[in-house]
Design an enzyme around this catalytic site. Structure first.
Site, PDB file in Angstrom:
ATOM      1  N   ASN A   7      -8.297   7.535   2.852  1.00  0.00           N
ATOM      2  CA  ASN A   7      -7.907   6.151   2.634  1.00  0.00           C
ATOM      3  C   ASN A   7      -6.378   6.135   2.562  1.00  0.00           C
ATOM      4  OD1 ASN A   7      -7.342   3.616   1.613  1.00  0.00           O
ATOM      5  ND2 ASN A   7      -9.044   3.638   0.156  1.00  0.00           N
ATOM      6  N   LYS A  14      -5.159   8.519  -0.310  1.00  0.00           N
ATOM      7  CA  LYS A  14      -6.243   8.880  -1.215  1.00  0.00           C
ATOM      8  C   LYS A  14      -7.354   9.516  -0.394  1.00  0.00           C
ATOM      9  CE  LYS A  14      -5.243   5.210  -4.437  1.00  0.00           C
ATOM     10  NZ  LYS A  14      -5.524   3.843  -4.807  1.00  0.00           N
ATOM     11  N   ARG A  98     -10.792   4.681   6.057  1.00  0.00           N
ATOM     12  CA  ARG A  98     -10.664   3.243   5.817  1.00  0.00           C
ATOM     13  C   ARG A  98      -9.525   2.765   6.718  1.00  0.00           C
ATOM     14  NH1 ARG A  98      -6.872   0.461   1.643  1.00  0.00           N
ATOM     15  NH2 ARG A  98      -7.377  -1.702   2.104  1.00  0.00           N
ATOM     16  N   HIS A 186     -10.319  -6.508   2.556  1.00  0.00           N
ATOM     17  CA  HIS A 186     -11.183  -6.031   1.460  1.00  0.00           C
ATOM     18  C   HIS A 186     -12.662  -6.115   1.848  1.00  0.00           C
ATOM     19  CE1 HIS A 186      -7.916  -7.316  -1.674  1.00  0.00           C
ATOM     20  NE2 HIS A 186      -7.796  -6.026  -1.409  1.00  0.00           N
ATOM     21  N   LEU A 215     -10.435  -8.532  -7.372  1.00  0.00           N
ATOM     22  CA  LEU A 215      -9.167  -8.762  -8.053  1.00  0.00           C
ATOM     23  C   LEU A 215      -8.571  -7.418  -8.458  1.00  0.00           C
ATOM     24  CD1 LEU A 215     -10.423 -11.675 -10.393  1.00  0.00           C
ATOM     25  CD2 LEU A 215      -9.441 -11.876  -8.100  1.00  0.00           C
ATOM     26  N   GLY A 216      -7.725  -6.873  -7.603  1.00  0.00           N
ATOM     27  CA  GLY A 216      -7.029  -5.617  -7.913  1.00  0.00           C
ATOM     28  C   GLY A 216      -5.540  -5.892  -7.862  1.00  0.00           C
ATOM     29  N   ASN A 217      -4.761  -4.949  -7.316  1.00  0.00           N
ATOM     30  CA  ASN A 217      -3.357  -5.279  -7.035  1.00  0.00           C
ATOM     31  C   ASN A 217      -3.314  -6.351  -5.962  1.00  0.00           C
ATOM     32  OD1 ASN A 217      -1.835  -3.618  -8.796  1.00  0.00           O
ATOM     33  ND2 ASN A 217      -2.523  -1.850  -7.607  1.00  0.00           N
ATOM     34  N   ARG A 247       2.297  -9.902  -4.640  1.00  0.00           N
ATOM     35  CA  ARG A 247       2.271 -10.812  -3.478  1.00  0.00           C
ATOM     36  C   ARG A 247       2.128 -12.259  -3.933  1.00  0.00           C
ATOM     37  NH1 ARG A 247      -2.337  -7.714  -0.189  1.00  0.00           N
ATOM     38  NH2 ARG A 247      -1.947  -5.895  -1.482  1.00  0.00           N
ATOM     39  N   LEU A 290      -1.476  -6.644 -14.843  1.00  0.00           N
ATOM     40  CA  LEU A 290      -1.979  -7.681 -15.750  1.00  0.00           C
ATOM     41  C   LEU A 290      -1.934  -7.241 -17.221  1.00  0.00           C
ATOM     42  CD1 LEU A 290      -3.467 -10.388 -16.280  1.00  0.00           C
ATOM     43  CD2 LEU A 290      -5.597  -9.162 -15.874  1.00  0.00           C
ATOM     44  N   ARG A 291      -2.151  -5.940 -17.461  1.00  0.00           N
ATOM     45  CA  ARG A 291      -2.162  -5.469 -18.857  1.00  0.00           C
ATOM     46  C   ARG A 291      -0.813  -5.725 -19.529  1.00  0.00           C
ATOM     47  NH1 ARG A 291      -4.852   0.060 -16.904  1.00  0.00           N
ATOM     48  NH2 ARG A 291      -3.495  -0.518 -15.194  1.00  0.00           N
ATOM     49  N   ASN A 341     -12.185  -5.240 -15.393  1.00  0.00           N
ATOM     50  CA  ASN A 341     -11.699  -4.893 -16.737  1.00  0.00           C
ATOM     51  C   ASN A 341     -11.182  -6.042 -17.585  1.00  0.00           C
ATOM     52  OD1 ASN A 341     -11.918  -1.913 -16.642  1.00  0.00           O
ATOM     53  ND2 ASN A 341     -10.565  -2.178 -14.885  1.00  0.00           N
ATOM     54  N   GLU A 390     -15.520   1.591  -2.792  1.00  0.00           N
ATOM     55  CA  GLU A 390     -15.209   1.529  -1.358  1.00  0.00           C
ATOM     56  C   GLU A 390     -15.414   2.876  -0.671  1.00  0.00           C
ATOM     57  OE1 GLU A 390     -11.593  -0.487  -2.605  1.00  0.00           O
ATOM     58  OE2 GLU A 390     -11.721  -1.676  -0.768  1.00  0.00           O
TER      59      GLU A 390
HETATM   60  P1  ADP Z   1      -5.856  -1.557  -5.930  1.00  0.00           P
HETATM   61  O1  ADP Z   1      -5.860  -2.965  -5.444  1.00  0.00           O
HETATM   62  O2  ADP Z   1      -4.526  -0.882  -5.782  1.00  0.00           O
HETATM   63  O3  ADP Z   1      -7.037  -0.714  -5.483  1.00  0.00           O
HETATM   64  P2  ADP Z   1      -7.151  -1.720  -8.551  1.00  0.00           P
HETATM   65  O4  ADP Z   1      -8.388  -2.356  -8.042  1.00  0.00           O
HETATM   66  O5  ADP Z   1      -7.256  -0.380  -9.173  1.00  0.00           O
HETATM   67  O6  ADP Z   1      -5.982  -1.694  -7.501  1.00  0.00           O
HETATM   68  O7  ADP Z   1      -6.509  -2.726  -9.621  1.00  0.00           O
HETATM   69  C1  ADP Z   1      -5.301  -2.421 -10.243  1.00  0.00           C
HETATM   70  C2  ADP Z   1      -4.960  -3.506 -11.224  1.00  0.00           C
HETATM   71  O8  ADP Z   1      -6.054  -3.701 -12.135  1.00  0.00           O
HETATM   72  C3  ADP Z   1      -3.777  -3.129 -12.116  1.00  0.00           C
HETATM   73  O9  ADP Z   1      -2.571  -3.530 -11.549  1.00  0.00           O
HETATM   74  C4  ADP Z   1      -4.053  -3.912 -13.373  1.00  0.00           C
HETATM   75  O10 ADP Z   1      -3.381  -5.156 -13.303  1.00  0.00           O
HETATM   76  C5  ADP Z   1      -5.541  -4.181 -13.365  1.00  0.00           C
HETATM   77  N1  ADP Z   1      -6.211  -3.511 -14.472  1.00  0.00           N
HETATM   78  C6  ADP Z   1      -6.659  -2.251 -14.520  1.00  0.00           C
HETATM   79  N2  ADP Z   1      -7.232  -1.995 -15.732  1.00  0.00           N
HETATM   80  C7  ADP Z   1      -7.132  -3.146 -16.445  1.00  0.00           C
HETATM   81  C8  ADP Z   1      -7.518  -3.547 -17.761  1.00  0.00           C
HETATM   82  N3  ADP Z   1      -8.141  -2.711 -18.574  1.00  0.00           N
HETATM   83  N4  ADP Z   1      -7.259  -4.813 -18.133  1.00  0.00           N
HETATM   84  C9  ADP Z   1      -6.653  -5.666 -17.298  1.00  0.00           C
HETATM   85  N5  ADP Z   1      -6.253  -5.354 -16.054  1.00  0.00           N
HETATM   86  C10 ADP Z   1      -6.487  -4.112 -15.633  1.00  0.00           C
END
Ligand code: ADP
Length: 408
Positions: A7, A14, A98, A186, A215-217, A247, A290-291, A341, A390
């Site tokens: 990936n 990765k 990927r 995605h 909902l990730g980065n 973004r 987000l944390r 999360n 994934e």
């Molecule tokens: P990517 O899109 O790079 O694969 P991920 O799906 O791992 O990323 O998501 C990463 C994001 O998830 C981090 O930037 C963070 O904002 C959020 N995140 C991860 N753990 C937590 C948590 N415990 N609480 C809130 N947000 C979290």
């Protein structure tokens, strides 16, 4: 059977290795026997390779930013040293990649041939930071494992059956013919989550109207009907749609014209601003994570509060758009880093849709749910938190192609 997954991103590589004993697909995703990750962003001219296997974690500094050499070094750890997991690379049966952009040509996982490689290369202008890394990965494998079958699993594939009214932009028609349309991304995650939702609810996929929130980065939504993605928030590129970590998501395109005319912005400057300096990072000035935003807003930071409120607003309004496309909703799915999360994001998002009879069970929501229904019993819509996998989804596609190759 051993399946290697690659990936590749613009700044990371990765990888993982699955070992399927009895050549069977297990009911539940197994743990990979080896995981590796190269981060090219830590120090200029270097890469940091982290490998986990046999209960050991190793960090290796790569003293060059030659990505292909990095991949060779990463593969060496499979067969050498204390984290060795196989005797020789030729034990690998199939390699899955990927691939971010497959254009309109690829609607499913595809065995990589010279033509497929040429198509990935042809699509570089549409995915300039990703597709070159994919070619690099494919060629590195060709060099060390000349005859191993390689499979491309495209992020765009799951969205390739979107109806044209969802995919087309309202600009002169000739641009649609030239490929300026919504592709969506995605896809592997949205598809995996839709299938998992059907499994968890014990209902056939083609009977469900689902919205998946990845909902990730990067963040995107997909509206899924009869198992097909009929609308999604990302578009021609992964910049469109929701507000994300760095973004902007959708903004008035005239802002770009204004910045070019009045502030002499170049294409590269606009690209950096919208992809790397916007979203949570740009609005809060604190972090893309987000944390960190939640921590700051709890301490009274008003820009962190604004960034959070804008994120929720963006999520709610795009969910409204997906609802309109679906004409109903059976299941709402949250997945990826934030979706899996963040209880507060799920809570604030769902609040806006209570008028539909959608009700979140706050105890379940706050109890770190994984692959679980967090709606109340009397909710009209099921709300699921699904751990997206994934790499495993790519491995399954590889397994299926490998079996069909053996059968023919
Ligand atoms: P990517 O899109 O790079 O694969 P991920 O799906 O791992 O990323 O998501 C990463 C994001 O998830 C981090 O930037 C963070 O904002 C959020 N995140 C991860 N753990 C937590 C948590 N415990 N609480 C809130 N947000 C979290």
């Amino acid at each position: 059977m051993k399946i290697l997954i690659l990936n590749a991103g613009s700044s990371s590589q990765k990888s993982c290795l699955y070992d399927l004993t009895n050549n069977q697909l297990p009911d539940h995703p197994p743990e990979p026997i080896w995981k590796a990750d190269i981060d090219w962003t830590v120090t200029k001219g270097q890469g940091i390779l982290t490998v986990k296997a046999n209960g050991i974690k190793q960090k290796i500094t790569l003293n060059s930013d030659d990505h292909r050499q990095g991949i060779f070094k990463m593969l060496d750890t499979l067969v050498d040293g204390e984290i060795q997991v196989i005797d020789k690379l030729s034990e690998i049966n199939i390699v899955g990649h990927r691939v971010v952009h497959g254009g309109t040509d690829y609607s499913e996982a595809t065995l990589i041939t010279p033509e497929v490689k040429a198509a990935i290369a042809r699509l570089i202008p549409l995915a300039p930071t990703h597709n070159p890394s994919h070619i690099e990965g494919i060629e590195a494998i060709e060099q060390v494992l000349e005859t191993v079958p390689q499979v491309a699993v495209f992020d765009t594939a799951f969205h390739s059956r979107m109806p044209v009214e969802s995919a087309a932009y309202p600009i002169p028609y000739e641009w649609l013919e030239k490929g300026i349309r919504r592709y969506g991304f995605h896809g592997t995650s949205h598809k995996y989550c839709a299938e998992k939702a059907s499994q968890l609810l014990n209902q056939p996929l083609n009977s469900l109207k689902i919205i998946t929130c990845h909902l990730g980065n990067g963040c995107s939504l997909a509206a899924i009907k009869d198992g097909i993605s009929i609308d999604t928030t990302m578009g021609f590129t992964p910049l469109e749609g929701l507000m994300m970590g760095t973004r902007s998501g959708s903004i008035d395109p005239a802002i770009l014209i204004y910045l070019i005319r009045e502030y002499k912005f170049t294409a590269d400057q606009l690209n950096t601003m919208l992809n790397k300096e916007s979203g949570f990072q740009g609005v809060s000035g604190i972090s893309a994570d987000l944390r960190a935003i939640v921590e700051a807003l709890n301490e009274g930071n008003s820009r962190a509060q604004l960034a959070f409120d804008m994120y929720i607003h963006s999520l709610r309004s795009h969910l409204g758009k997906m609802l309109g496309s679906l004409g109903g909703l059976d299941t709402l799915v949250f997945t990826a880093g934030v979706g899996e999360n963040s209880a507060i994001v799920r809570e604030k998002t769902c609040e806006a849709f209570e008028f539909l009879g959608l009700k979140l069970d706050s105890e379940k929501n706050n109890n770190s749910p994984v692959n679980m229904d967090i709606a109340t019993d009397d909710s009209t819509v099921r709300i699921l938190v699904i751990h997206t996998q994934e790499d495993w989804a790519i491995a399954q596609e590889c397994w299926q192609l490998y079996q069909s190759k053996i059968d023919t």
